[in-house]
Write an enzyme that holds these catalytic residues in place. Structure first.
Site, PDB file in Angstrom:
ATOM      1  N   HIS A  33      -3.314   8.164  -1.787  1.00 50.95           N
ATOM      2  CA  HIS A  33      -1.840   8.042  -2.092  1.00 50.95           C
ATOM      3  C   HIS A  33      -1.604   7.065  -3.120  1.00 50.95           C
ATOM      4  CE1 HIS A  33      -1.996   5.064   0.945  1.00 50.95           C
ATOM      5  NE2 HIS A  33      -0.798   4.693   0.388  1.00 50.95           N
ATOM      6  N   HIS A  35       0.632   4.346  -3.487  1.00 52.49           N
ATOM      7  CA  HIS A  35       1.270   2.860  -3.126  1.00 52.49           C
ATOM      8  C   HIS A  35       0.574   2.047  -4.235  1.00 52.49           C
ATOM      9  CE1 HIS A  35       3.410   3.621   0.781  1.00 52.49           C
ATOM     10  NE2 HIS A  35       4.420   3.432  -0.049  1.00 52.49           N
ATOM     11  N   ASP A  37      -0.676  -0.964  -3.555  1.00 52.11           N
ATOM     12  CA  ASP A  37      -1.940  -1.733  -3.009  1.00 52.11           C
ATOM     13  C   ASP A  37      -3.238  -0.687  -2.909  1.00 52.11           C
ATOM     14  OD1 ASP A  37      -0.275  -0.075  -1.146  1.00 52.11           O
ATOM     15  OD2 ASP A  37      -1.056  -1.479   0.447  1.00 52.11           O
ATOM     16  N   HIS A  38      -2.817   0.544  -3.229  1.00 55.03           N
ATOM     17  CA  HIS A  38      -3.992   1.541  -3.410  1.00 55.03           C
ATOM     18  C   HIS A  38      -4.426   1.951  -4.752  1.00 55.03           C
ATOM     19  CE1 HIS A  38      -4.259   2.451   0.874  1.00 55.03           C
ATOM     20  NE2 HIS A  38      -2.989   1.909   0.833  1.00 55.03           N
ATOM     21  N   HIS A 128       2.072  10.090   6.190  1.00 60.24           N
ATOM     22  CA  HIS A 128       2.270   8.562   5.743  1.00 60.24           C
ATOM     23  C   HIS A 128       3.875   8.508   5.292  1.00 60.24           C
ATOM     24  CE1 HIS A 128       1.804   4.744   4.408  1.00 60.24           C
ATOM     25  NE2 HIS A 128       1.553   4.889   3.270  1.00 60.24           N
ATOM     26  N   ASP A 151      -3.603   4.948   4.723  1.00 57.74           N
ATOM     27  CA  ASP A 151      -2.467   4.525   5.528  1.00 57.74           C
ATOM     28  C   ASP A 151      -2.191   6.046   6.347  1.00 57.74           C
ATOM     29  OD1 ASP A 151      -2.735   2.001   4.400  1.00 57.74           O
ATOM     30  OD2 ASP A 151      -0.921   2.487   3.210  1.00 57.74           O
TER      31      ASP A 151
END
Length: 170
Positions: A33, A35, A37-38, A128, A151
């Site tokens: 996905h 976000h 932090d990914h 998510h 996540d």
């Protein structure tokens, strides 16, 4: 001869380098996905594998929306790519292999998203909220398999994708 990353969060490319994995062997990145932090180290994975000798542009697989992420990264790095080619020369930073290519898929249903050299990667939807689409991946290779999810809350699709996982050849 290849390795793949699932997500490319901050510090992930440093981990690849610390492990001594040759950057030119990066076969692609699978995003779960979008976000930050990914995806925060996409540019480092792109640069490190490019100047490391990657054979072509870096494929970035992901659910719908990956096109926008990749286009934004490519635009942000366009000037840097030209500077690096001028600085290092075309032998180290060839313009034809600079940048990333989006490899989008729907993400709302389970589907094979990559098949080559005996490796099959299947994406499946995960929960998510409010992020949609969000996916996990099942990698099958030479009688072994592994399931990786970003996540997620409990997901029947994650359970289904994990059935029959083989950690050693049959």
């Amino acid at each position: 001869d290849k390795f793949f990353l699932v997500d490319s969060g901050t510090g992930s490319w440093e981990n690849v380098q610390a492990a001594g994995v040759p950057g030119e062997r990066l076969g692609g990145i699978f995003l779960t996905h979008f976000h930050s932090d990914h995806i925060g180290d996409l540019s480092e994975a792109n640069l490190g594998s490019w100047v490391g000798g990657r054979a072509g542009q870096l494929s970035v697989y992901g659910p719908s929306g990956v096109e926008r992420v990749v286009a934004g990264e490519n635009e942000a790095l366009a000037l840097d790519n030209s500077y690096r080619t001028k600085h290092h020369g075309e032998a180290i930073a060839p313009p034809l292999t600079a940048g990333m290519i989006a490899a989008p898929f729907d993400g709302s249903a389970t589907a094979a998203v990559y098949e080559a050299d005996g490796l099959k990667v299947t994406a499946f939807p995960v929960k998510h909220d409010p992020v949609a689409p969000a996916v996990g991946y099942r990698f099958d290779y030479e009688g072994r398999s592994v399931v990786v999810s970003g996540d997620t809350a409990y997901s029947a699709d994650l359970i289904a994708a994990s059935r029959g996982v083989q950690t050693s050849p049959q």
